[in-house]
Enzyme design. Structure first.
Site, PDB file in Angstrom:
ATOM      1  N   ARG A   3     -26.848  27.366 -11.130  1.00 49.26           N
ATOM      2  CA  ARG A   3     -26.618  28.756 -11.529  1.00 49.26           C
ATOM      3  C   ARG A   3     -27.919  29.351 -12.044  1.00 49.26           C
ATOM      4  O   ARG A   3     -28.704  28.689 -12.716  1.00 49.26           O
ATOM      5  CB  ARG A   3     -25.587  28.818 -12.664  1.00 49.26           C
ATOM      6  CG  ARG A   3     -24.178  28.489 -12.254  1.00 49.26           C
ATOM      7  CD  ARG A   3     -23.209  28.692 -13.401  1.00 49.26           C
ATOM      8  NE  ARG A   3     -23.431  27.807 -14.526  1.00 49.26           N
ATOM      9  CZ  ARG A   3     -24.031  28.117 -15.659  1.00 49.26           C
ATOM     10  NH1 ARG A   3     -24.474  29.344 -15.871  1.00 49.26           N
ATOM     11  NH2 ARG A   3     -24.185  27.235 -16.622  1.00 49.26           N
ATOM     12  N   HIS A  43     -13.752  28.345 -21.417  1.00 45.28           N
ATOM     13  CA  HIS A  43     -14.495  27.289 -20.730  1.00 45.28           C
ATOM     14  C   HIS A  43     -14.043  25.944 -21.312  1.00 45.28           C
ATOM     15  O   HIS A  43     -14.790  25.302 -22.047  1.00 45.28           O
ATOM     16  CB  HIS A  43     -15.988  27.549 -20.975  1.00 45.28           C
ATOM     17  CG  HIS A  43     -16.902  26.696 -20.174  1.00 45.28           C
ATOM     18  ND1 HIS A  43     -18.202  26.447 -20.546  1.00 45.28           N
ATOM     19  CD2 HIS A  43     -16.719  26.030 -19.013  1.00 45.28           C
ATOM     20  CE1 HIS A  43     -18.781  25.673 -19.655  1.00 45.28           C
ATOM     21  NE2 HIS A  43     -17.906  25.395 -18.718  1.00 45.28           N
ATOM     22  N   SER A  64     -22.941  22.031 -22.126  1.00 39.43           N
ATOM     23  CA  SER A  64     -23.212  21.021 -21.101  1.00 39.43           C
ATOM     24  C   SER A  64     -23.804  19.754 -21.736  1.00 39.43           C
ATOM     25  O   SER A  64     -24.318  19.786 -22.857  1.00 39.43           O
ATOM     26  CB  SER A  64     -24.152  21.573 -20.032  1.00 39.43           C
ATOM     27  OG  SER A  64     -25.279  22.109 -20.654  1.00 39.43           O
ATOM     28  N   LYS A  71     -16.879  30.515 -12.179  1.00 38.89           N
ATOM     29  CA  LYS A  71     -17.437  31.106 -13.399  1.00 38.89           C
ATOM     30  C   LYS A  71     -17.337  32.633 -13.371  1.00 38.89           C
ATOM     31  O   LYS A  71     -17.126  33.263 -14.405  1.00 38.89           O
ATOM     32  CB  LYS A  71     -18.893  30.678 -13.563  1.00 38.89           C
ATOM     33  CG  LYS A  71     -19.116  29.190 -13.562  1.00 38.89           C
ATOM     34  CD  LYS A  71     -18.417  28.516 -14.714  1.00 38.89           C
ATOM     35  CE  LYS A  71     -18.779  27.036 -14.765  1.00 38.89           C
ATOM     36  NZ  LYS A  71     -18.103  26.348 -15.870  1.00 38.89           N
ATOM     37  N   TYR A 125     -24.880  28.427  -3.675  1.00 40.47           N
ATOM     38  CA  TYR A 125     -24.568  27.198  -4.405  1.00 40.47           C
ATOM     39  C   TYR A 125     -23.670  27.449  -5.608  1.00 40.47           C
ATOM     40  O   TYR A 125     -23.857  28.421  -6.349  1.00 40.47           O
ATOM     41  CB  TYR A 125     -25.860  26.532  -4.878  1.00 40.47           C
ATOM     42  CG  TYR A 125     -25.643  25.120  -5.384  1.00 40.47           C
ATOM     43  CD1 TYR A 125     -25.287  24.115  -4.496  1.00 40.47           C
ATOM     44  CD2 TYR A 125     -25.767  24.810  -6.724  1.00 40.47           C
ATOM     45  CE1 TYR A 125     -25.072  22.823  -4.944  1.00 40.47           C
ATOM     46  CE2 TYR A 125     -25.559  23.512  -7.183  1.00 40.47           C
ATOM     47  CZ  TYR A 125     -25.211  22.516  -6.282  1.00 40.47           C
ATOM     48  OH  TYR A 125     -24.996  21.231  -6.730  1.00 40.47           O
ATOM     49  N   ASP A 130     -12.421  22.049 -16.612  1.00 33.30           N
ATOM     50  CA  ASP A 130     -13.494  23.021 -16.886  1.00 33.30           C
ATOM     51  C   ASP A 130     -13.019  24.354 -17.462  1.00 33.30           C
ATOM     52  O   ASP A 130     -13.702  24.910 -18.307  1.00 33.30           O
ATOM     53  CB  ASP A 130     -14.270  23.285 -15.580  1.00 33.30           C
ATOM     54  CG  ASP A 130     -15.605  23.974 -15.820  1.00 33.30           C
ATOM     55  OD1 ASP A 130     -16.273  23.625 -16.809  1.00 33.30           O
ATOM     56  OD2 ASP A 130     -15.977  24.859 -15.033  1.00 33.30           O
ATOM     57  N   CYS A 170     -22.214  17.083 -22.741  1.00 33.53           N
ATOM     58  CA  CYS A 170     -21.413  16.472 -23.821  1.00 33.53           C
ATOM     59  C   CYS A 170     -20.276  15.615 -23.264  1.00 33.53           C
ATOM     60  O   CYS A 170     -19.402  15.181 -24.014  1.00 33.53           O
ATOM     61  CB  CYS A 170     -20.836  17.549 -24.729  1.00 33.53           C
ATOM     62  SG  CYS A 170     -22.054  18.313 -25.809  1.00 33.53           S
ATOM     63  N   ARG A 215     -23.576  17.657  -6.861  1.00 32.87           N
ATOM     64  CA  ARG A 215     -22.154  17.832  -7.173  1.00 32.87           C
ATOM     65  C   ARG A 215     -21.222  17.142  -6.183  1.00 32.87           C
ATOM     66  O   ARG A 215     -21.581  16.933  -5.016  1.00 32.87           O
ATOM     67  CB  ARG A 215     -21.803  19.323  -7.150  1.00 32.87           C
ATOM     68  CG  ARG A 215     -22.559  20.158  -8.162  1.00 32.87           C
ATOM     69  CD  ARG A 215     -21.879  20.131  -9.496  1.00 32.87           C
ATOM     70  NE  ARG A 215     -22.711  20.708 -10.550  1.00 32.87           N
ATOM     71  CZ  ARG A 215     -22.245  20.992 -11.756  1.00 32.87           C
ATOM     72  NH1 ARG A 215     -20.999  20.781 -12.069  1.00 32.87           N
ATOM     73  NH2 ARG A 215     -23.050  21.463 -12.681  1.00 32.87           N
TER      74      ARG A 215
HETATM   75  O1  O2Y Z   1     -24.796  24.754 -11.240  1.00 26.72           O
HETATM   76  C1  O2Y Z   1     -23.753  25.279 -10.842  1.00 26.72           C
HETATM   77  O2  O2Y Z   1     -23.740  26.217 -10.081  1.00 26.72           O
HETATM   78  C2  O2Y Z   1     -22.471  24.745 -11.291  1.00 26.72           C
HETATM   79  S1  O2Y Z   1     -22.224  25.011 -12.985  1.00 26.72           S
HETATM   80  C3  O2Y Z   1     -20.740  24.239 -13.402  1.00 26.72           C
HETATM   81  C4  O2Y Z   1     -19.962  23.637 -12.439  1.00 26.72           C
HETATM   82  C5  O2Y Z   1     -18.773  23.036 -12.799  1.00 26.72           C
HETATM   83  C6  O2Y Z   1     -18.386  23.079 -14.099  1.00 26.72           C
HETATM   84  N1  O2Y Z   1     -19.136  23.668 -15.038  1.00 26.72           N
HETATM   85  C7  O2Y Z   1     -20.309  24.229 -14.727  1.00 26.72           C
HETATM   86  C8  O2Y Z   1     -21.064  24.854 -15.871  1.00 26.72           C
HETATM   87  O3  O2Y Z   1     -22.190  25.278 -15.749  1.00 26.72           O
HETATM   88  O4  O2Y Z   1     -20.454  24.942 -16.945  1.00 26.72           O
HETATM   89 MN    MN Z   2     -18.380  24.397 -16.869  1.00 25.16          MN
END
Ligand code: O2Y
Ligand code: MN
Length: 601
Positions: free
Chosen positions: A75, A232, A254, A212, A203, A283, A256, A381
């Protein structure tokens, strides 16, 4: 332009699809029906185009390997915007863009962006189709990879269009990978218009717009308006030896171990006692007040998009079993034997393969700094159906959700926060959530050990001013007749030598057992200035070889350390100005006063 007949009479939807096609000029339009036969066809197409590689189908039936563009692996928060009429509405912790500017920028990128491609229309439901919790989204995308992931992560297809009918509300989710150039990457949220536009990435959270973007940023906005919570949080059920199940939600920044906790396996001692854990979600949790005055939770997703590195039979046996079939692996190592592997994964790596960047790899290869060459990207992933998880709760898709007894917040702190803490009441619990913080690990951006505040683990995901979000949480405490208790946990406390004091993983169930006992008005606790901590012998340690004195260290509350924390909290709160609820300032002041007094037994 070729198009399968729109299987809907929803005029607004048909008009929006036509309008988008006019701008982005795809070669054809395809409405996704969500059938198993279609999934097989689309997987074949992805293989023919070379971006899906079937794994060894004997060992991993229905599994595929994929790789994203090397510049598109996570992200991108700095390119993620909330586009509200006023900046005030968006708040100081989000990037803001005027809606008109957002639309203009997106239109420039989208112009002709789908030429030579198919534009897929994905009708999806976040939450079981037709559940009172659920929201419908329509994702328009030019990425087949996104379609194949969405088929796992959400409920998709004709059943959703049927539920939508001719007039139903939906979130417009427009996605184009465009040229995958970071210069053309934007993730824009228009909560006032119930729409999302994402360009230049294909992605994860940037592109699977149900996750999200819809289920947190847009849903948090809707939740405030409609009187519920979009969080979340994982959801899990703890079944006690008498067969009674208590459900909890938990939010962690993240790194944890959130996914591991969601799929926890009881350690031998507690298994023998008769404990079982049921996974409802890993999640995201949507929470609403039920007819009984309790808070009920639903997992809006249908799959797991889990981080691969670090996942192994010790850290998360249930995740390992979940990903043996029907799973997409992205940016991990592809072995020459058509298996997958990642750092801190299962067993020895394949003898050779191709790494996440598409480079030849073997365990002896070094990178330019002389370190072992990475097999998998740290944010690689697996996308897997939640229903395949051995610990999935039989009622995980119950349209009425599950009743919540406790909300747990957590952070990664070497000192300060005890293993577990119960808030004094709802408002103090909101204060605990609003002050969640974690120390950075080597994997995170920034300097190692620096404290990053991440209220309710929602910092990157709250679709409006976080000061107003705190106010909404406080308001929920008055509107829910029987609110859950709120707790804070810290699995990461260390001793003077830097060694973790608590073993973590499955042993965390011992802490959950105490939390459940408190919810039932049973567990023993002592009141401290920061809340209730377990009495010395209140956590069952049977079968755990914890050296003498360690539990005392894990539960120690040091007023001097907590006092040292207060200035940082105040600075963090100050940024919200008039949007910060007075109640949180009151909580901060009250804590300061309590810390001046001695720890009371
Ligand atoms: O990096 C990404 O695009 C995925 S981020 C993600 C994916 C699954 C669960 N949680 C997250 C997060 O950033 O909290
Ligand atoms: Mn998440």
């Amino acid at each position: 332009m070729a198009q399968n007949t729109p299987p809907t009479k929803h005029k607004k939807l048909i008009d929006w699809v036509e309008e988008t096609a006019k701008i982005s000029q795809p070669d054809q339009i395809y409405w996704v029906d969500g059938s198993p036969a279609e999934k097989k066809r689309l997987e074949k197409r992805a293989v023919a185009r070379g971006f899906f590689i079937p794994l060894d189908q004997e060992k991993f039936p229905g599994c595929y390997y994929s790789r994203s563009s090397p510049n598109d692996v996570a992200r991108t928060e700095h390119l993620t915007y909330i586009c509200t009429k006023t900046k005030d509405e968006c708040g100081p912790t989000n990037n803001w863009m005027e809606p008109a500017e957002g639309h203009k920028k997106a239109a420039e990128i989208l112009k002709g962006a789908m030429k030579g491609r198919t534009m897929y229309i994905i009708p999806f439901s976040m939450g079981p189709v037709g559940s009172p919790f659920s929201k419908i989204g329509i994702e328009i995308t030019d990425s087949l990879y996104v379609v194949l992931n969405m088929l796992i992560m959400a409920r998709v297809g004709q059943k959703v269009l049927d539920q939508l009918g001719a007039e139903g509300e939906f979130t417009k989710c427009l996605h184009s990978r465009a040229d995958l150039d970071v210069a053309h990457r934007l993730i824009l949220h228009f909560p006032e218009e119930n729409s999302i536009v994402s360009t230049g990435s294909a992605y994860g959270g940037n592109a699977l717009l149900g996750k999200k973007c819809l289920a947190l940023r847009i849903a948090s906005w809707q939740a405030r308006k409609e009187g519920w919570l979009a969080e979340h949080m994982l959801i899990l059920g703890i079944e006690d030896p008498k067969g009674k199940i208590e459900y909890v939600t938990a939010a962690f920044p993240s790194a944890c171990g959130k996914t591991n906790l969601a799929m926890l396996i009881p350690p031998e001692g507690l298994k023998a006692k008769g404990y079982k854990i049921w996974t409802v979600g890993d999640d995201i949790a949507w929470l609403r007040t039920g007819p009984d005055g309790r808070l009920w939770a639903c997992n809006p997703e249908a799959g797991f998009f889990g981080v691969a590195p670090g996942t192994n039979t010790k850290s998360n046996p249930n995740a390992m079993k979940t990903i043996q079939k029907n799973t997409i692996f992205t940016n991990v190592l592809l072995g020459d034997d058509l298996t997958v592997w990642w750092e801190d994964g299962e067993g020895p790596s394949p003898a050779s393969g191709t790494n996440w960047e598409g480079k030849p790899w073997n365990p002896a290869f070094k990178d330019k700094d002389g370190k072992p060459m990475l097999a998998a990207h740290p944010n690689s992933r697996f996308t897997a159906p939640a229903g395949q998880c051995p610990s999935i709760a039989p009622n995980w898709e119950d349209p009425k959700g599950v009743p919540i007894s406790a909300i747990i917040f957590g952070g990664r702190r070497e000192r300060l926060a005890p293993l577990v803490l119960e808030s004094l009441d709802w408002n103090h619990g909101v204060y605990l959530g609003a002050t969640v913080a974690s120390e950075r690990t080597a994997a995170a951006e920034g300097s190692v050990g620096a404290v990053r505040r991440d209220p309710m683990a929602m910092l990157p995901f709250c679709g409006y001013n976080m000061g107003d979000y705190f106010a909404h949480w406080l308001e929920m405490g008055t509107s829910v007749a029987k609110p859950p208790k709120i707790f804070h946990v810290n699995w990461f406390r260390k001793d003077e030598k830097g060694k973790f004091l608590w073993p973590g993983y499955g042993e965390n169930l011992r802490v959950l057992e105490w939390i459940v006992s408190r919810c039932r008005g049973e567990g023993k606790a002592q009141k401290t200035p920061i809340g209730f901590v377990p009495a010395k012998d209140a956590i069952d340690l049977t079968g755990l070889d914890l050296p003498a004195g360690v539990m005392e260290k894990l539960l120690e509350v040091r007023p001097d350390e907590w006092t040292g924390e207060l200035d940082g909290v105040k600075t963090f709160f100050d940024q919200f100005g008039a949007h910060l609820p007075k109640e949180l300032t009151k909580q901060l002041e009250a804590l300061k006063e309590r810390l001046k007094t001695k720890v009371a037994a």
